[in-house]
Write an enzyme that holds these catalytic residues in place. Sequence first.
Site, mmCIF file in Angstrom:
data_model
loop_
_atom_site.group_PDB
_atom_site.id
_atom_site.type_symbol
_atom_site.label_atom_id
_atom_site.label_comp_id
_atom_site.label_asym_id
_atom_site.label_seq_id
_atom_site.Cartn_x
_atom_site.Cartn_y
_atom_site.Cartn_z
ATOM 1 C CE LYS A 101 -4.602 -1.634 1.465
ATOM 2 N NZ LYS A 101 -4.315 -2.801 1.930
ATOM 3 C CD GLU A 123 -11.676 4.999 1.957
ATOM 4 O OE1 GLU A 123 -11.637 5.912 2.132
ATOM 5 O OE2 GLU A 123 -11.225 4.347 1.429
ATOM 6 C CB SER A 390 -0.010 -7.909 -0.957
ATOM 7 O OG SER A 390 -1.108 -9.532 -0.239
#
Length: 407
Positions: A101, A123, A390
């Site tokens: 991310k 959010e 990931s």
Amino acid sequence: MKKIKLQKNNEKETLPNSDGFFGEYGGQFVPPQLKKALEEVTAAYEIAKKDPDFQKEYQDLLANYVGRPSSLFFAKNLTEKLGGAKIYLKREDLNHTGAHKINHCLGEALLAKRMGKKKLLAETGAGQHGVALATAAALMGLECEIHMGAIDVAKQHPNVLRMQLLGAVVVTVESGGRCLKDAVDSAFGAYLNDYENTFFGIGSVVGPHPYPMMVRDFQSVVGKEAREQIMLKENRLPDYLVACVGGGSNAMGLFHAFLNDEQVQMIGVEPAGKSFKPGDHAATLTLGKPGTLHGMFTYLLQDEKGEPLPVHSIASGLDYPGVGPQHSYLKDQERVQYVTANDKEALEAFLMLSKVEGIIPALESSHAIAAVIKMAPTLSKDKVIIINLSGRGDKDVDYVGELLGIG
Ligand SMILES: *Cc1c(COP(=O)(O)O)cnc(C)c1O
């Protein structure tokens, strides 16, 4: 050594069109006020994308702050245990903050700064995106405001603390079901009120145009690196790419650089949760139908009225009732195959990789490993698989310990 011609990825698959559509999916389904704000983001991004100074600054952060390139690790033990195809892991778990991310959060923060915005807004569900965005905000001296449902705030306390330590304001959302969807609505509202000073930092390849394209572009470094790394190690392209799909950013990041390589098969793994009953899973592409949510037209898990269904996965980063519009397009084109792994299979994969390779994966990434555990033994030893690992599983060890009764 045999010389292999490196095929160039052409522009064919780098849709969307100028309205933000990948085939029929995507677009900008938002109120008119928000349209203006999104057009501003699109225009700024189109310029930044071609600006060597912007790209240089971004590449420099990826190298020196995130620690890129992440390694492409040959998982010899796992390969031997499964007895089939060769398995490589693209180690996004080694990035600063522990997952992929950070790649797009830094891109978004750089763009926000360039646009003269003072604040990053988003959010978050489990808090992983909130932490990555708060990290980027701290680094760049931007304010950060993260909206989070009250139930998630209580469940994900360490991430709330992290965000606060990083200087972010965490807004607890008490409306509706007090979960991710309510946090999205709340954050959209806050954005509408102050879009002149604020940049909305969406956390995956979802939402209205330009986010699915922009977040994909920022994540595409993963596949670019993997392509070069596998050429060095195997002197050929891989046979399979495998990644988990929540919103779809880590999968798009790995797939993008290979989309025009017909010999490379791609597999996206969705969470089958506890069962295939509504509310028990988040297998959007497997069981959903196209509809509109959060500004985009895409496959959705929805009821007869088009309302999003409740979702579940053992991995909180995967429980989203929608999916990035490019995945919907790639599914219809049959360019990517979407399969599922359930909670139990993901947990088994989590335990297996920890034991045999000494790598504790995120429960999200464990879905991709679970698919490979099924697939690798059926393939011959000369086949090559790359899994996008990931993220790391540090955030999940307490929960897994509880599930196993060893906490
Ligand atoms: C958030 C997250 C995901 C799911 O998001 P995508 O946009 O589908 O990639 C997957 N893995 C990890 C480690 C995450 O934190």
